[in-house]
Design a protein around this motif. Structure first.
Motif, PDB file in Angstrom:
ATOM      1  N   GLU A 129       8.185  10.648  -1.668  1.00  0.00           N
ATOM      2  CA  GLU A 129       8.892   9.541  -1.020  1.00  0.00           C
ATOM      3  C   GLU A 129       7.992   8.308  -1.009  1.00  0.00           C
ATOM      4  O   GLU A 129       7.126   8.163  -0.139  1.00  0.00           O
ATOM      5  CB  GLU A 129       9.259   9.910   0.432  1.00  0.00           C
ATOM      6  N   PRO A 130       8.176   7.390  -1.971  1.00  0.00           N
ATOM      7  CA  PRO A 130       7.385   6.149  -1.935  1.00  0.00           C
ATOM      8  C   PRO A 130       7.685   5.393  -0.640  1.00  0.00           C
ATOM      9  O   PRO A 130       8.810   5.461  -0.121  1.00  0.00           O
ATOM     10  CB  PRO A 130       7.871   5.373  -3.155  1.00  0.00           C
ATOM     11  N   ARG A 131       6.678   4.687  -0.131  1.00  0.00           N
ATOM     12  CA  ARG A 131       6.873   3.972   1.138  1.00  0.00           C
ATOM     13  C   ARG A 131       6.435   2.513   0.985  1.00  0.00           C
ATOM     14  O   ARG A 131       5.589   2.192   0.170  1.00  0.00           O
ATOM     15  CB  ARG A 131       6.044   4.639   2.251  1.00  0.00           C
ATOM     16  N   TRP A 132       7.043   1.660   1.801  1.00  0.00           N
ATOM     17  CA  TRP A 132       6.697   0.228   1.756  1.00  0.00           C
ATOM     18  C   TRP A 132       5.202   0.036   1.993  1.00  0.00           C
ATOM     19  O   TRP A 132       4.597  -0.860   1.422  1.00  0.00           O
ATOM     20  CB  TRP A 132       7.470  -0.554   2.821  1.00  0.00           C
ATOM     21  N   PHE A 133       4.642   0.858   2.872  1.00  0.00           N
ATOM     22  CA  PHE A 133       3.223   0.703   3.212  1.00  0.00           C
ATOM     23  C   PHE A 133       2.393   1.888   2.714  1.00  0.00           C
ATOM     24  O   PHE A 133       1.214   1.997   3.036  1.00  0.00           O
ATOM     25  CB  PHE A 133       3.053   0.477   4.719  1.00  0.00           C
ATOM     26  N   GLY A 134       3.000   2.759   1.944  1.00  0.00           N
ATOM     27  CA  GLY A 134       2.277   3.814   1.255  1.00  0.00           C
ATOM     28  C   GLY A 134       1.669   4.861   2.183  1.00  0.00           C
ATOM     29  O   GLY A 134       2.081   5.026   3.343  1.00  0.00           O
ATOM     30  N   TYR A 135       0.695   5.552   1.627  1.00  0.00           N
ATOM     31  CA  TYR A 135      -0.024   6.618   2.323  1.00  0.00           C
ATOM     32  C   TYR A 135      -1.498   6.256   2.263  1.00  0.00           C
ATOM     33  O   TYR A 135      -2.045   6.067   1.172  1.00  0.00           O
ATOM     34  CB  TYR A 135       0.222   7.956   1.629  1.00  0.00           C
ATOM     35  N   SER A 136      -2.144   6.156   3.433  1.00  0.00           N
ATOM     36  CA  SER A 136      -3.522   5.657   3.475  1.00  0.00           C
ATOM     37  C   SER A 136      -4.461   6.666   4.112  1.00  0.00           C
ATOM     38  O   SER A 136      -4.144   7.251   5.162  1.00  0.00           O
ATOM     39  CB  SER A 136      -3.588   4.354   4.282  1.00  0.00           C
ATOM     40  N   VAL A 137      -5.624   6.850   3.480  1.00  0.00           N
ATOM     41  CA  VAL A 137      -6.697   7.632   4.098  1.00  0.00           C
ATOM     42  C   VAL A 137      -7.967   6.786   4.109  1.00  0.00           C
ATOM     43  O   VAL A 137      -8.185   5.965   3.211  1.00  0.00           O
ATOM     44  CB  VAL A 137      -6.971   8.958   3.353  1.00  0.00           C
ATOM     45  N   GLY A 138      -8.771   6.982   5.133  1.00  0.00           N
ATOM     46  CA  GLY A 138     -10.012   6.221   5.257  1.00  0.00           C
ATOM     47  C   GLY A 138     -11.211   7.135   5.380  1.00  0.00           C
ATOM     48  O   GLY A 138     -11.125   8.197   6.015  1.00  0.00           O
ATOM     49  N   LYS A 139     -12.302   6.720   4.754  1.00  0.00           N
ATOM     50  CA  LYS A 139     -13.554   7.484   4.848  1.00  0.00           C
ATOM     51  C   LYS A 139     -14.700   6.513   5.141  1.00  0.00           C
ATOM     52  O   LYS A 139     -14.817   5.460   4.494  1.00  0.00           O
ATOM     53  CB  LYS A 139     -13.834   8.205   3.523  1.00  0.00           C
TER      54      LYS A 139
END
Lengths: 126, 319
Positions: B202-212
């Motif tokens: 499911e593409p999203r307007w704000f996507g999928y984000s991970v931070g390191k």
């Protein structure tokens, strides 16, 4: 002398290009032509992406022209003291515009508005 | 030099250097609700009448209180705290420095920078199909096909590459939340160790984000799964569903964050490019109220009607 003048003009153009006044659309439909009108506020639209001051101008023959004067976004204008209540219908104003519609319709972009008592409301950004 | 060009240049220059003064700012925290509230509803700032008969440019927050970045108030920043971006931030030195109408700071859309853009043939074609309000693809208002002109969600990464104004960063044990002034939108960046999804269903307007956290003061955020209908920036740079955005937030000191953004999309670009490099965000007072800046469909429709119908089509308004 001519060269110096050209250099100054070029410098000013570069400076001007550094801070677009209006963020949502460009200048393709306007031409830079300072235009001043005096009239009566019909409506002050405090809206995104830009605000509008609708001003009725009556010419010498009594004909009324409805001007659509575009101003900056509220989120910018608030820093210059504008609010949703800055103008009300019936206010007498002088509107200075930096650019007007190329096709000759009465629409333009506001540089400043001078209130009836001479107080100046600039819309410039830093 | 053509006379018309000179006249235009002078008009533009006059706009730029017009006298906006900064006289008599009220003390920080002073109630500025009087601005514009003069008896009769006129525009004079009642709380601080300007001595020279004109208004001032004073940065105020959503509660009409004067605000400046903390460093601009003369306070000295301490060292950067560890693994901590929380606070209310705005571009510095100018709060409008993140408007980026003509494209992001390190890749504006002008002839020189467009020549540097690593478009693939498909990318070039997609770019040319975008009719914009600014940049090399500038078009008359009636021809602009910017999805944001219909109040489609601004999406990511455009939320940080156009009208990047105030942003509040909130951290929880598992997330970094970014709350943006523009369109009053938020993003969730997961910092709980998860990886970005291997398959996007499911593409999203704000996507999928991970931070390191790559060091005590640097958070690297990776985002993918982005909806293809958005533009990367305000000048129409395109992207595919293969877009990966890497944001690097480096907390330089207590009061400053430097943001770098890297765009990778092998469908549209032959190599990565950087719309922002070390773009500085300054910390605001913790009592800074972020004002609304909302794309309202009805207001946008009015805007489109007023401008498209009056400036382009020849469908002149009643005179």
């Amino acid at each position: 002398m001519k060269r110096l003048f050209q250099a100054v003009v070029l410098l000013l153009v570069v400076l001007a290009g550094s801070t677009p006044l209006f963020a949502h659309h460009g200048n393709a439909s306007y031409e830079n032509k300072e235009t001043t009108i005096k009239g009566t506020v019909k409506q002050w639209l405090w809206t995104n992406p830009h605000s509008f001051l609708m001003v009725d101008v009556t010419d010498e023959s009594g004909k009324v022209v409805h001007w659509i004067c575009e101003n900056n976004a509220p989120s910018t204008l608030v820093n210059f003291g504008f609010t949703a209540k800055t103008f009300k219908p019936g206010d007498q104003v002088t509107v200075v515009m930096s650019a007007v519609a190329k096709n000759g319709t009465p629409a333009g972009r506001i540089t400043r508005v001078i209130l009836a008592d001479g107080y100046v409301m600039n819309s410039e950004v830093r | 030099m053509p006379r018309r060009l000179v006249a235009s240049a002078i008009a533009i220059a006059a706009l730029t250097v017009a006298p906006v003064t900064r006289a008599q700012a009220p003390a920080a925290g002073q109630d500025r609700q009087g601005r514009g509230g003069r008896a009769g509803g006129q525009g004079r700032p009642a709380a601080a009448p300007a001595p020279n008969g004109q208004n001032e440019n004073i940065h105020i927050d959503g509660w009409n209180r004067k605000q400046e970045a903390l460093e601009a108030t003369g306070k000295k920043p301490g060292p950067a705290p560890v693994h901590d971006l929380s606070g209310i931030w705005e571009p510095v030195p100018g709060y409008r420095d993140g408007v980026f109408a003509s494209g992001p700071k390190n890749m504006p859309s002008d002839a020189a920078h467009e020549a540097q853009m690593p478009y693939t043939p498909q990318g070039k074609q997609a770019m040319q199909s975008h009719k914009t309000g600014f940049g090399t693809n500038i078009a008359p208002i009636a021809e602009i096909n910017d999805p944001f002109d219909n109040c489609d969600p601004i999406g990511f990464p455009r939320i940080i590459l156009f009208n990047l104004r105030a942003v509040q960063i909130v951290q929880t044990p598992k997330q970094v939340l970014m709350l943006y002034q523009n369109t009053r939108t938020f993003r969730t960046i997961w910092t709980d160790g998860r990886e970005i999804p291997k398959e996007i269903t499911e593409p999203r307007w704000f996507g999928y984000s991970v931070g390191k956290w790559t060091d005590p003061t640097t958070l690297v955020v990776t985002t993918t799964g982005l909806d293809e209908s958005t533009w990367i920036d305000n000048v129409g740079r395109p992207h595919s569903d293969q877009l990966v955005v890497e944001e690097t937030y480096h907390r330089a000191d207590e009061f400053n964050i430097d943001l770098t953004v890297k765009i990778t999309d092998p469908v549209m670009y032959t190599q990565p490019w950087y719309p922002l490099k070390n773009f500085r965000l300054g910390m605001n007072s913790p009592d800074f109220d972020i004002r609304e800046m909302i794309c309202a469909v009805s207001q946008q429709a009015l805007f489109n009607q007023l401008l498209k119908n009056t400036t382009d089509s020849g469908d002149k308004p009643e005179k």
